[in-house]
Structures are given as structure tokens and as C-alpha cells.
Scaffold this motif. Structure first.
Motif, PDB file in Angstrom:
ATOM      1  N   GLN A  55     -18.879  34.449  -5.229  1.00 59.40           N
ATOM      2  CA  GLN A  55     -18.886  32.988  -5.025  1.00 59.40           C
ATOM      3  C   GLN A  55     -19.523  32.239  -6.201  1.00 59.40           C
ATOM      4  O   GLN A  55     -19.422  31.016  -6.280  1.00 59.40           O
ATOM      5  CB  GLN A  55     -19.645  32.609  -3.741  1.00 59.40           C
ATOM      6  N   ALA A  77     -18.383  24.234 -10.146  1.00 58.29           N
ATOM      7  CA  ALA A  77     -18.214  22.956  -9.445  1.00 58.29           C
ATOM      8  C   ALA A  77     -19.513  22.151  -9.483  1.00 58.29           C
ATOM      9  O   ALA A  77     -19.478  20.922  -9.577  1.00 58.29           O
ATOM     10  CB  ALA A  77     -17.774  23.210  -7.999  1.00 58.29           C
ATOM     11  N   SER A  78     -20.663  22.832  -9.436  1.00 57.41           N
ATOM     12  CA  SER A  78     -21.947  22.123  -9.497  1.00 57.41           C
ATOM     13  C   SER A  78     -22.173  21.474 -10.856  1.00 57.41           C
ATOM     14  O   SER A  78     -22.943  20.527 -10.971  1.00 57.41           O
ATOM     15  CB  SER A  78     -23.100  23.074  -9.188  1.00 57.41           C
ATOM     16  N   LEU A  94     -12.943  26.128 -14.009  1.00 55.37           N
ATOM     17  CA  LEU A  94     -13.107  26.093 -12.543  1.00 55.37           C
ATOM     18  C   LEU A  94     -11.768  26.312 -11.841  1.00 55.37           C
ATOM     19  O   LEU A  94     -11.689  27.091 -10.879  1.00 55.37           O
ATOM     20  CB  LEU A  94     -13.708  24.742 -12.124  1.00 55.37           C
ATOM     21  N   PRO A 149     -12.235  30.979   0.606  1.00 56.73           N
ATOM     22  CA  PRO A 149     -13.691  31.002   0.377  1.00 56.73           C
ATOM     23  C   PRO A 149     -14.083  30.383  -0.977  1.00 56.73           C
ATOM     24  O   PRO A 149     -15.089  29.679  -1.071  1.00 56.73           O
ATOM     25  CB  PRO A 149     -14.030  32.491   0.410  1.00 56.73           C
ATOM     26  N   ALA A 150     -13.271  30.626  -2.023  1.00 57.86           N
ATOM     27  CA  ALA A 150     -13.594  30.078  -3.341  1.00 57.86           C
ATOM     28  C   ALA A 150     -13.517  28.554  -3.325  1.00 57.86           C
ATOM     29  O   ALA A 150     -14.360  27.875  -3.910  1.00 57.86           O
ATOM     30  CB  ALA A 150     -12.647  30.650  -4.398  1.00 57.86           C
ATOM     31  N   ALA A 181     -16.539  27.337  -1.525  1.00 56.83           N
ATOM     32  CA  ALA A 181     -17.717  27.475  -2.390  1.00 56.83           C
ATOM     33  C   ALA A 181     -17.773  26.333  -3.400  1.00 56.83           C
ATOM     34  O   ALA A 181     -18.836  25.745  -3.634  1.00 56.83           O
ATOM     35  CB  ALA A 181     -17.693  28.825  -3.111  1.00 56.83           C
ATOM     36  N   ALA A 182     -16.614  25.996  -3.993  1.00 60.83           N
ATOM     37  CA  ALA A 182     -16.576  24.936  -5.000  1.00 60.83           C
ATOM     38  C   ALA A 182     -16.817  23.565  -4.368  1.00 60.83           C
ATOM     39  O   ALA A 182     -17.600  22.761  -4.885  1.00 60.83           O
ATOM     40  CB  ALA A 182     -15.234  24.966  -5.729  1.00 60.83           C
ATOM     41  N   GLY A 229     -20.364  23.423  -3.087  1.00 64.67           N
ATOM     42  CA  GLY A 229     -21.246  23.453  -4.255  1.00 64.67           C
ATOM     43  C   GLY A 229     -21.277  22.120  -4.986  1.00 64.67           C
ATOM     44  O   GLY A 229     -22.345  21.578  -5.256  1.00 64.67           O
ATOM     45  N   GLY A 230     -20.091  21.592  -5.292  1.00 64.67           N
ATOM     46  CA  GLY A 230     -20.018  20.344  -6.047  1.00 64.67           C
ATOM     47  C   GLY A 230     -20.634  19.183  -5.294  1.00 64.67           C
ATOM     48  O   GLY A 230     -21.425  18.410  -5.846  1.00 64.67           O
ATOM     49  N   ALA A 271     -25.167  25.126  -6.523  1.00 55.77           N
ATOM     50  CA  ALA A 271     -24.628  26.485  -6.673  1.00 55.77           C
ATOM     51  C   ALA A 271     -25.028  27.353  -5.483  1.00 55.77           C
ATOM     52  O   ALA A 271     -24.196  28.074  -4.918  1.00 55.77           O
ATOM     53  CB  ALA A 271     -25.113  27.100  -7.984  1.00 55.77           C
ATOM     54  N   GLY A 322     -23.125  26.344  -2.378  1.00 54.78           N
ATOM     55  CA  GLY A 322     -21.736  26.770  -2.506  1.00 54.78           C
ATOM     56  C   GLY A 322     -21.581  28.270  -2.285  1.00 54.78           C
ATOM     57  O   GLY A 322     -20.637  28.718  -1.616  1.00 54.78           O
ATOM     58  N   ILE A 323     -22.501  29.050  -2.847  1.00 57.71           N
ATOM     59  CA  ILE A 323     -22.452  30.511  -2.675  1.00 57.71           C
ATOM     60  C   ILE A 323     -22.568  30.870  -1.192  1.00 57.71           C
ATOM     61  O   ILE A 323     -21.797  31.676  -0.660  1.00 57.71           O
ATOM     62  CB  ILE A 323     -23.585  31.184  -3.492  1.00 57.71           C
ATOM     63  N   GLY A 330     -19.344  29.801   0.691  1.00 53.15           N
ATOM     64  CA  GLY A 330     -18.219  30.667   0.342  1.00 53.15           C
ATOM     65  C   GLY A 330     -18.358  32.043   0.982  1.00 53.15           C
ATOM     66  O   GLY A 330     -17.399  32.589   1.539  1.00 53.15           O
TER      67      GLY A 330
END
Lengths: 106, 231
Positions: free
Chosen positions: A42, A49-50, B175, B183-184, B187-188, B191-192, B212, B215-216, B219
Motif C-alpha cells: 500500500q 497520493a499524500s 501515482l 485496495p490501491a 489507499a490513494a 491517503g491523499g 501515507a 492510506g496504508i 488499503g
């Protein structure tokens, strides 16, 4: 030694320790448990994205949903998705931003 | 060393220099105009070698803050390097220690992002380090030169074109191909948006790490739930 150089050396040591952390133990990471591997998978989308999303939604340090950067970024994302090409994405993204900045400042 | 891989790594980093060089000029000009001197500017560039954290530490020192506060500010911003280190490590399990230690010194957002994309798509372990160092060393040299130029010409650094926008644009190109599964995407997205919320709440540079981590978690949760439903 001056305050400034103490800060440089300690910040450098701390930063290097974080960069080295898992790389140092990499030889023991050849077989990663599935749960850990799931977390590692992940990291690329979550971390990238962060970095990207705040640059588009908070271009100058505060939330701005009508900034030229957001519009330029959305169009650039479509170009990135269609072409996977860095140069095309840069040219379109920067071009739209410069155009919008020019028109909005007139 | 495969020269073609070194070149490919350098070519992957090259577009990012459009954004990195102006950032380096600022990171060089700021400590000089704040009275810390050219030596300190280059000390930060070579020993810390991480743009946002250099500026944060310089800001604390210029305001008369203690070395300790400056170090905490810089290290907090760089906590995301732990994630990059963890993400790259399994790919380098068979590399000798001294090479892994060299990889660590050159580790940046840019070197991580380009390499993890390439390494995930390319099966040959022998190409990993040439690709990494081709890009990472080019970025390092560009950073040192631009910080030095900024430090020496501190009065003449312009702020006209929005060149800093090149950095998120290149991360965007990296990205997009990672968004191959649900899931990706989760996560994005988590996360964003978490990074934005954290920044709004005053987390400043730490918001990248907060985003991050959120998001992890999101995801991994999505992936684990999908696996449970399949079995």
C-alpha cells in the motif's frame, strides 16, 4: 561548535538513520510475512497520493477548491492516465497553469 | 554496472529537475539571507539532503530557536523515509550491506518513487541498483549545485514561473500506474484526503506521513476484507 552545526549534524544523523532503518535489515527481510507484505504493497499509492493531493487542493497552504492548480492537475491526471508520459503530462499541466494564471491576473 | 540502466534511471529523474532546481535555489538562498552563511547551506544540503526539512530547520534557527527544536522539526518531516526504506528493503535483500547503506544516503521522494515503480514492474534484480543510482546520484548532484548557486546568488533568486508545480505533476505520473486494484485506489484516496485534512488541522509537513499511514491502513484493510470474502 555552533548551534547551527550541531543542528546540521544531528538532523543529518537522524535523517540517515530513518533512511537506513529497514534497508539495514533488508537481508533478514527476504521472506516477508504476508501481513507485512500487504502493508508494504500500500505504500506507493498511499505515499504518492499524500504528496500529490495536498499540492492540488492546498496549493498555497490553505484549502482552495477553485485554484488553477487543481484544474491543471486534473487535466494532467487524465494525460498521465492516457499516455503514462512524463513530458506530455508536464507540458499540459504547466501549460494550463501558466495560461490560467495569465488570464486570471488580467 | 549496466550503463543502459544507469541512463534509464537518470532519464526517469530528469523531468523532476524542472521542479527540484528552483527548490534548491530557495534552499540555498534562504540560509544565506537569514545570516547562517554559505557553509551552513552546503552543510544542510550534503549532510541532511532533504529539501523541506532543510528549510524547516533553517526557519527554526533563523528565528533564534535551539538546535534541538530544529533537529526535531527536520526529523519529523523526514519520518516518511522510514516508509520508503521499508518499501524498498525487500527488493534489496541480496545486496551487500555497504550498497544498502549507499542507497540509504541517496534516498529521496523522487528516487523512491521512480525506483519502486520500475522495480515492481521489472523482474531482473541485477538492474535495480544501476537504475536507482542513475537517478538518485543525478538528483543529488543537481541538488548540491542548485543549493550552492542559490547560496552564492542569494539576492538574485527569482520567483516568477510556477516551476514548483512540476514536482507534484511528476509524482502524479508515477501515482497513476499504481492504481491497478481496488485496495490501491482506496489507499490513494484515503491517503491523499487524509494528508489534506491533517494539513488543514495544522500538521504542516507531517501531514504527508499522516496521509501515507492512513492510506496504508485503509488499503490493507480493504485487501484483507476482499481476501476473507473470497475464502
Amino acid at each position: 561548535m555552533s548551534r547551527v552545526w550541531v543542528a546540521i549534524l544531528l538532523a543529518g544523523a537522524g535523517t540517515y538513520a530513518m533512511r537506513a532503518s529497514f534497508l539495514l535489515a533488508a537481508d533478514r527481510l527476504a521472506r516477508v510475512p504476508p501481513n507485512v507484505e500487504r502493508l508494504l504493497r500500500q505504500i506507493p499509492p498511499a505515499a504518492l497520493a499524500s504528496l500529490v493531493v495536498p499540492a492540488l487542493l492546498r496549493p498555497h497552504g490553505e484549502l482552495d477548491l477553485f485554484s488553477p492548480r487543481l484544474l491543471a492537475g486534473v487535466v494532467a491526471a487524465v494525460v498521465a492516465w492516457r499516455t503514462r508520459n512524463v513530458a506530455a503530462t508536464l507540458v499540459v499541466g504547466m501549460g494550463i497553469l501558466v495560461l490560467l494564471d495569465t488570464f486570471m491576473s488580467v | 554496472m549496466q550503463l543502459s540502466e544507469v541512463r534509464a534511471g537518470a532519464a526517469a529523474i530528469a523531468p523532476m529537475l524542472v521542479g527540484v532546481v528552483p527548490f534548491g535555489l530557495v534552499a540555498g538562498a534562504t540560509p544565506v539571507s537569514e545570516g547562517l552563511g554559505v557553509g551552513a547551506a552546503m552543510g544542510f544540503a550534503t549532510i541532511v539532503f532533504a529539501g523541506a526539512s532543510q528549510l524547516a530547520a533553517i526557519d527554526v534557527l533563523a528565528d533564534g530557536g535551539s538546535a534541538l527544536v530544529a533537529v526535531v522539526a527536520a526529523c519529523t518531516i523526514n519520518l516518511r523515509m522510514l516508509l520508503y526504506s521499508a518499501s524498498l528493503a525487500p527488493f534489496l535483500a541480496k545486496e551487500p550491506l555497504r550498497r544498502r547503506l549507499a542507497v540509504a544516503y541517496f534516498l529521496t521522494d523522487q528516487a523512491y518513487a521512480t525506483s519502486i515503480t520500475r522495480w515492481s514492474a521489472e523482474d531482473d534484480p541485477g538492474t535495480r541498483l544501476p537504475f536507482y543510482f542513475g537517478g538518485a546520484v543525478l538528483l543529488w548532484a543537481s541538488w548540491q549545485l542548485s543549493v550552492l548557486s542559490g547560496a552564492l546568488l542569494s539576492d538574485a533568486v527569482p520567483e516568477s514561473l510556477p516551476l514548483d508545480f512540476a514536482i507534484p505533476l511528476v509524482f502524479l505520473v508515477l501515482l497513476v500506474p499504481t492504481l491497478v486494484s481496488r485496495p490501491a485506489v482506496v489507499a490513494a484516496a484515503v491517503g491523499g484526503l487524509s494528508a489534506v485534512v491533517a494539513a488543514e488541522l495544522g500538521a504542516d509537513e507531517l501531514s504527508i506521513l499522516v496521509g501515507a499511514l492512513a492510506g496504508i491502513a485503509a488499503g490493507a484493510f480493504t485487501e484483507a476484507r476482499a481476501e476473507r470474502e473470497r475464502t
